[in-house]
Design a protein around this motif. Structure first.
Motif, PDB file in Angstrom:
ATOM      1  N   TYR A 139       0.815  -1.265   0.136  1.00 43.46           N
ATOM      2  CA  TYR A 139      -0.051  -0.066  -0.048  1.00 43.46           C
ATOM      3  C   TYR A 139       0.936   1.352  -0.053  1.00 43.46           C
ATOM      4  O   TYR A 139       1.801   1.203   0.728  1.00 43.46           O
ATOM      5  CB  TYR A 139      -0.938   0.225   1.278  1.00 43.46           C
ATOM      6  CG  TYR A 139      -1.756   1.316   1.248  1.00 43.46           C
ATOM      7  CD1 TYR A 139      -2.720   1.438   0.356  1.00 43.46           C
ATOM      8  CD2 TYR A 139      -1.440   2.355   2.312  1.00 43.46           C
ATOM      9  CE1 TYR A 139      -3.425   2.784   0.666  1.00 43.46           C
ATOM     10  CE2 TYR A 139      -2.240   3.351   2.417  1.00 43.46           C
ATOM     11  CZ  TYR A 139      -3.013   3.547   1.647  1.00 43.46           C
ATOM     12  OH  TYR A 139      -3.720   4.694   1.762  1.00 43.46           O
ATOM     13  N   ASP A 140       0.648   2.089  -0.576  1.00 45.64           N
ATOM     14  CA  ASP A 140       1.446   3.324  -0.966  1.00 45.64           C
ATOM     15  C   ASP A 140       0.429   4.699  -0.237  1.00 45.64           C
ATOM     16  O   ASP A 140      -0.364   4.928  -1.098  1.00 45.64           O
ATOM     17  CB  ASP A 140       1.566   3.752  -2.403  1.00 45.64           C
ATOM     18  CG  ASP A 140       2.506   5.128  -2.561  1.00 45.64           C
ATOM     19  OD1 ASP A 140       2.844   5.407  -1.613  1.00 45.64           O
ATOM     20  OD2 ASP A 140       2.851   5.543  -3.539  1.00 45.64           O
ATOM     21  N   PRO A 141       0.650   5.043   0.884  1.00 51.60           N
ATOM     22  CA  PRO A 141       0.064   5.922   1.329  1.00 51.60           C
ATOM     23  C   PRO A 141       0.088   7.243   1.091  1.00 51.60           C
ATOM     24  O   PRO A 141      -0.621   8.304   1.309  1.00 51.60           O
ATOM     25  CB  PRO A 141       0.720   6.038   3.061  1.00 51.60           C
ATOM     26  CG  PRO A 141       1.847   5.460   2.801  1.00 51.60           C
ATOM     27  CD  PRO A 141       1.797   4.431   1.565  1.00 51.60           C
ATOM     28  N   SER A 142       1.197   7.259   0.089  1.00 54.22           N
ATOM     29  CA  SER A 142       1.200   9.073  -0.473  1.00 54.22           C
ATOM     30  C   SER A 142       0.194   9.142  -1.312  1.00 54.22           C
ATOM     31  O   SER A 142      -0.193  10.364  -1.390  1.00 54.22           O
ATOM     32  CB  SER A 142       2.301   8.943  -1.521  1.00 54.22           C
ATOM     33  OG  SER A 142       3.633   8.502  -0.699  1.00 54.22           O
ATOM     34  N   LYS A 143      -0.515   8.311  -2.032  1.00 61.45           N
ATOM     35  CA  LYS A 143      -1.709   8.634  -2.688  1.00 61.45           C
ATOM     36  C   LYS A 143      -2.731   9.203  -1.739  1.00 61.45           C
ATOM     37  O   LYS A 143      -3.531  10.283  -2.179  1.00 61.45           O
ATOM     38  CB  LYS A 143      -2.280   7.333  -3.486  1.00 61.45           C
ATOM     39  CG  LYS A 143      -1.267   6.955  -4.497  1.00 61.45           C
ATOM     40  CD  LYS A 143      -1.713   5.751  -5.093  1.00 61.45           C
ATOM     41  CE  LYS A 143      -0.722   5.433  -6.025  1.00 61.45           C
ATOM     42  NZ  LYS A 143      -0.979   3.747  -6.507  1.00 61.45           N
ATOM     43  N   LEU A 144      -2.934   8.758  -0.539  1.00 62.85           N
ATOM     44  CA  LEU A 144      -3.875   9.052   0.417  1.00 62.85           C
ATOM     45  C   LEU A 144      -3.531  10.757   0.802  1.00 62.85           C
ATOM     46  O   LEU A 144      -4.429  11.474   0.826  1.00 62.85           O
ATOM     47  CB  LEU A 144      -3.843   8.448   1.638  1.00 62.85           C
ATOM     48  CG  LEU A 144      -4.937   8.875   2.670  1.00 62.85           C
ATOM     49  CD1 LEU A 144      -6.242   8.960   2.481  1.00 62.85           C
ATOM     50  CD2 LEU A 144      -4.591   7.908   4.076  1.00 62.85           C
ATOM     51  N   VAL A 145      -2.370  10.847   0.954  1.00 63.44           N
ATOM     52  CA  VAL A 145      -1.842  12.236   1.243  1.00 63.44           C
ATOM     53  C   VAL A 145      -2.156  13.203   0.177  1.00 63.44           C
ATOM     54  O   VAL A 145      -2.417  14.770   0.215  1.00 63.44           O
ATOM     55  CB  VAL A 145      -0.562  12.323   1.681  1.00 63.44           C
ATOM     56  CG1 VAL A 145       0.121  13.726   1.755  1.00 63.44           C
ATOM     57  CG2 VAL A 145      -0.126  11.567   3.141  1.00 63.44           C
TER      58      VAL A 145
END
Length: 141
Positions: free
Chosen positions: A62-68
Motif C-alpha cells: 500500500y502506498d500512503p502517498s496517494k492518500l496524502v
C-alpha cells in the motif's frame, strides 16, 4: 485473509450468531480481538503477517502517498505543512485530531526526519498510519 480475520474477531461474514445479528457497540472487544484487528491493519499496510512476511507484499504494498495527495487536494496546507498533514490523516483515520493523539506521532515523525527522511516518505507515512490505527481512539471508535 480478511475473512479469516473477521472469523477470529467473532464476525463470521454471512453467519451471524442469531437472527438478530451481532451485538453492536464495543461488545466485540477483548484482548484477542484487539490484537487481530491491529494485525490485520498491519498486514494491509505493510504485508507483514504475525507469523512472517507475505511473499506478495512487495508487489501489493500500500502506498500512503496517494492518500496524502487526495487529502492535499481538499486542503492545500496538507501538501506543505507536516502538522496539517498529520491532522488531516488523524481526522481521516480516527475522526479527530487531538494533540494527545498526535503528540506521539509528531515525535515519531520528528525522529524519522532528523535522519534526513522526508515526512512524506511512504515508510514514514506507513508508520504514521500504523500508530494511528494502534491508538485507543481508533481501536475504540
Amino acid at each position: 485473509t480478511l475473512l479469516d480475520a473477521s472469523d477470529l474477531m467473532g464476525q463470521s461474514i454471512l453467519f451471524p450468531p442469531s437472527v438478530k445479528g451481532w451485538d453492536g457497540g464495543r461488545t466485540w472487544i477483548n484482548t484477542s480481538t484487539l490484537f487481530v484487528r491491529q494485525n490485520v491493519l498491519t498486514y494491509l499496510l505493510t504485508g507483514r503477517k504475525p507469523q512472517g512476511r507475505d511473499a506478495g507484499a512487495a508487489i501489493e504494498r500500500y502506498d500512503p502517498s496517494k492518500l496524502v495527495t487526495e487529502l492535499a487536494e481538499r486542503d492545500p496546507a496538507v501538501g506543505s505543512d507536516t502538522d496539517a498533514m498529520l491532522r488531516a490523516l488523524a481526522r481521516f483515520v480516527v475522526g479527530r485530531d487531538s494533540d494527545s493523539l498526535l503528540d506521539p506521532i509528531r515525535a515519531y515523525v520528528s525522529g524519522a526526519t532528523s535522519s534526513g527522511v522526508s515526512p512524506t516518505d511512504p515508510r514514514v507515512l506507513t508508520g504514521v498510519l500504523l500508530l494511528l490505527t494502534a491508538s485507543p481512539e481508533y481501536q475504540l471508535s
